[in-house]
Design a protein around this motif. Sequence first.
Motif, PDB file in Angstrom:
ATOM      1  N   ASP A   1      47.889  49.109  41.801  1.00  0.00           N
ATOM      2  CA  ASP A   1      47.643  50.210  42.721  1.00  0.00           C
ATOM      3  C   ASP A   1      48.891  50.316  43.593  1.00  0.00           C
ATOM      4  OD1 ASP A   1      46.928  51.842  44.885  1.00  0.00           O
ATOM      5  OD2 ASP A   1      44.838  51.250  44.769  1.00  0.00           O
ATOM      6  N   ASN A   2      49.745  51.275  43.302  1.00  0.00           N
ATOM      7  CA  ASN A   2      51.017  51.389  44.016  1.00  0.00           C
ATOM      8  C   ASN A   2      50.813  51.720  45.492  1.00  0.00           C
ATOM      9  OD1 ASN A   2      52.551  50.810  41.735  1.00  0.00           O
ATOM     10  ND2 ASN A   2      52.696  52.963  41.133  1.00  0.00           N
ATOM     11  N   ALA A   3      49.769  52.440  45.819  1.00  0.00           N
ATOM     12  CA  ALA A   3      49.510  52.787  47.222  1.00  0.00           C
ATOM     13  C   ALA A   3      49.139  51.552  48.037  1.00  0.00           C
ATOM     14  CB  ALA A   3      48.407  53.827  47.302  1.00  0.00           C
ATOM     15  N   LYS A   4      48.513  50.591  47.387  1.00  0.00           N
ATOM     16  CA  LYS A   4      48.081  49.368  48.070  1.00  0.00           C
ATOM     17  C   LYS A   4      49.000  48.184  47.801  1.00  0.00           C
ATOM     18  CE  LYS A   4      43.157  50.574  48.007  1.00  0.00           C
ATOM     19  NZ  LYS A   4      41.791  50.152  47.570  1.00  0.00           N
ATOM     20  N   ASN A   5      50.063  48.404  47.020  1.00  0.00           N
ATOM     21  CA  ASN A   5      50.977  47.301  46.653  1.00  0.00           C
ATOM     22  C   ASN A   5      50.216  46.107  46.095  1.00  0.00           C
ATOM     23  OD1 ASN A   5      53.316  48.681  47.450  1.00  0.00           O
ATOM     24  ND2 ASN A   5      53.155  47.950  49.546  1.00  0.00           N
ATOM     25  N   THR A   6      49.287  46.392  45.217  1.00  0.00           N
ATOM     26  CA  THR A   6      48.413  45.350  44.687  1.00  0.00           C
ATOM     27  C   THR A   6      48.417  45.359  43.165  1.00  0.00           C
ATOM     28  OG1 THR A   6      47.003  45.484  46.649  1.00  0.00           O
ATOM     29  CG2 THR A   6      46.077  44.414  44.712  1.00  0.00           C
ATOM     30  N   LEU A   7      48.398  44.162  42.618  1.00  0.00           N
ATOM     31  CA  LEU A   7      48.395  43.928  41.173  1.00  0.00           C
ATOM     32  C   LEU A   7      47.065  43.282  40.798  1.00  0.00           C
ATOM     33  CD1 LEU A   7      50.054  43.694  38.465  1.00  0.00           C
ATOM     34  CD2 LEU A   7      50.692  41.401  39.260  1.00  0.00           C
ATOM     35  N   TYR A   8      46.561  43.641  39.628  1.00  0.00           N
ATOM     36  CA  TYR A   8      45.293  43.096  39.152  1.00  0.00           C
ATOM     37  C   TYR A   8      45.432  42.551  37.741  1.00  0.00           C
ATOM     38  CZ  TYR A   8      43.627  46.117  42.926  1.00  0.00           C
ATOM     39  OH  TYR A   8      43.446  46.732  44.141  1.00  0.00           O
ATOM     40  N   LEU A   9      44.539  41.616  37.395  1.00  0.00           N
ATOM     41  CA  LEU A   9      44.419  41.144  36.023  1.00  0.00           C
ATOM     42  C   LEU A   9      42.935  40.954  35.737  1.00  0.00           C
ATOM     43  CD1 LEU A   9      46.034  40.295  33.494  1.00  0.00           C
ATOM     44  CD2 LEU A   9      45.756  37.923  34.251  1.00  0.00           C
ATOM     45  N   GLU A  10      42.411  41.823  34.881  1.00  0.00           N
ATOM     46  CA  GLU A  10      41.030  41.703  34.436  1.00  0.00           C
ATOM     47  C   GLU A  10      41.015  40.819  33.195  1.00  0.00           C
ATOM     48  OE1 GLU A  10      38.487  43.434  36.070  1.00  0.00           O
ATOM     49  OE2 GLU A  10      37.043  42.296  34.871  1.00  0.00           O
ATOM     50  N   MET A  11      40.283  39.723  33.254  1.00  0.00           N
ATOM     51  CA  MET A  11      40.264  38.756  32.156  1.00  0.00           C
ATOM     52  C   MET A  11      38.850  38.675  31.594  1.00  0.00           C
ATOM     53  SD  MET A  11      42.674  35.746  33.742  1.00  0.00           S
ATOM     54  CE  MET A  11      41.487  35.317  35.007  1.00  0.00           C
ATOM     55  N   ASN A  12      38.699  39.004  30.330  1.00  0.00           N
ATOM     56  CA  ASN A  12      37.407  38.957  29.646  1.00  0.00           C
ATOM     57  C   ASN A  12      37.464  37.990  28.472  1.00  0.00           C
ATOM     58  OD1 ASN A  12      36.238  41.060  31.311  1.00  0.00           O
ATOM     59  ND2 ASN A  12      37.454  42.533  30.139  1.00  0.00           N
ATOM     60  N   SER A  13      36.287  37.624  27.982  1.00  0.00           N
ATOM     61  CA  SER A  13      36.185  36.713  26.830  1.00  0.00           C
ATOM     62  C   SER A  13      37.063  35.488  27.034  1.00  0.00           C
ATOM     63  CB  SER A  13      36.572  37.453  25.542  1.00  0.00           C
ATOM     64  OG  SER A  13      35.762  38.588  25.334  1.00  0.00           O
ATOM     65  N   LEU A  14      36.954  34.895  28.187  1.00  0.00           N
ATOM     66  CA  LEU A  14      37.818  33.766  28.528  1.00  0.00           C
ATOM     67  C   LEU A  14      37.540  32.563  27.645  1.00  0.00           C
ATOM     68  CD1 LEU A  14      37.822  34.220  32.362  1.00  0.00           C
ATOM     69  CD2 LEU A  14      39.872  34.061  30.945  1.00  0.00           C
ATOM     70  N   LYS A  15      38.608  31.835  27.339  1.00  0.00           N
ATOM     71  CA  LYS A  15      38.554  30.659  26.488  1.00  0.00           C
ATOM     72  C   LYS A  15      39.052  29.446  27.279  1.00  0.00           C
ATOM     73  CE  LYS A  15      40.016  33.527  22.564  1.00  0.00           C
ATOM     74  NZ  LYS A  15      41.047  33.700  21.507  1.00  0.00           N
ATOM     75  N   PRO A  16      38.687  28.249  26.866  1.00  0.00           N
ATOM     76  CA  PRO A  16      39.212  27.052  27.550  1.00  0.00           C
ATOM     77  C   PRO A  16      40.742  27.020  27.578  1.00  0.00           C
ATOM     78  CG  PRO A  16      37.349  26.457  26.198  1.00  0.00           C
ATOM     79  CD  PRO A  16      37.624  27.908  25.905  1.00  0.00           C
ATOM     80  N   ASP A  17      41.390  27.564  26.555  1.00  0.00           N
ATOM     81  CA  ASP A  17      42.861  27.603  26.512  1.00  0.00           C
ATOM     82  C   ASP A  17      43.458  28.510  27.586  1.00  0.00           C
ATOM     83  OD1 ASP A  17      43.426  27.297  22.889  1.00  0.00           O
ATOM     84  OD2 ASP A  17      42.937  25.839  24.456  1.00  0.00           O
ATOM     85  N   ASP A  18      42.639  29.336  28.217  1.00  0.00           N
ATOM     86  CA  ASP A  18      43.129  30.188  29.312  1.00  0.00           C
ATOM     87  C   ASP A  18      43.202  29.428  30.635  1.00  0.00           C
ATOM     88  OD1 ASP A  18      41.158  32.805  27.886  1.00  0.00           O
ATOM     89  OD2 ASP A  18      43.334  32.565  27.731  1.00  0.00           O
ATOM     90  N   THR A  19      42.709  28.201  30.656  1.00  0.00           N
ATOM     91  CA  THR A  19      42.747  27.397  31.875  1.00  0.00           C
ATOM     92  C   THR A  19      44.193  27.144  32.298  1.00  0.00           C
ATOM     93  OG1 THR A  19      40.645  26.304  31.400  1.00  0.00           O
ATOM     94  CG2 THR A  19      42.172  25.161  32.872  1.00  0.00           C
ATOM     95  N   ALA A  20      44.498  27.534  33.539  1.00  0.00           N
ATOM     96  CA  ALA A  20      45.863  27.409  34.054  1.00  0.00           C
ATOM     97  C   ALA A  20      45.895  27.888  35.498  1.00  0.00           C
ATOM     98  CB  ALA A  20      46.829  28.250  33.215  1.00  0.00           C
TER      99      ALA A  20
END
Length: 120
Positions: free
Chosen positions: A71-90
Amino acid sequence: VQLQASGGGLVQPGGSLRLSCAASGSIFRIDAMGWYRQAPGTQRELVAGITREGVTSYADSVKGRFTISRDNAKNTLYLEMNSLKPDDTAVYYCNVDVFTSRFGRPRNYWGQGTLVTVSS
């Protein structure tokens, strides 16, 4: 310039999380933004990136599961993460290129990191 990342936590395999990264301070314009992650004993790797115009790129390991947005107006970055796996742990870090004035080159900044744990 400060980056405040949030949204990490413990989630079961198959679950979802949404990370946010809010930039504040002396900001004229934010250029490229991205999410990186680092698991214990590994190097930090790029997860997803997005240009100011909204062009996105993803690591092969997260394609189809993660969505990066901004959202450029809010200077904010997002990451929507679905179907998470144990290998995504970090620990997930946001990274941005910031112009602090109309002139000169952008400077690169890192957020403090937010821990994502995928486990049953």
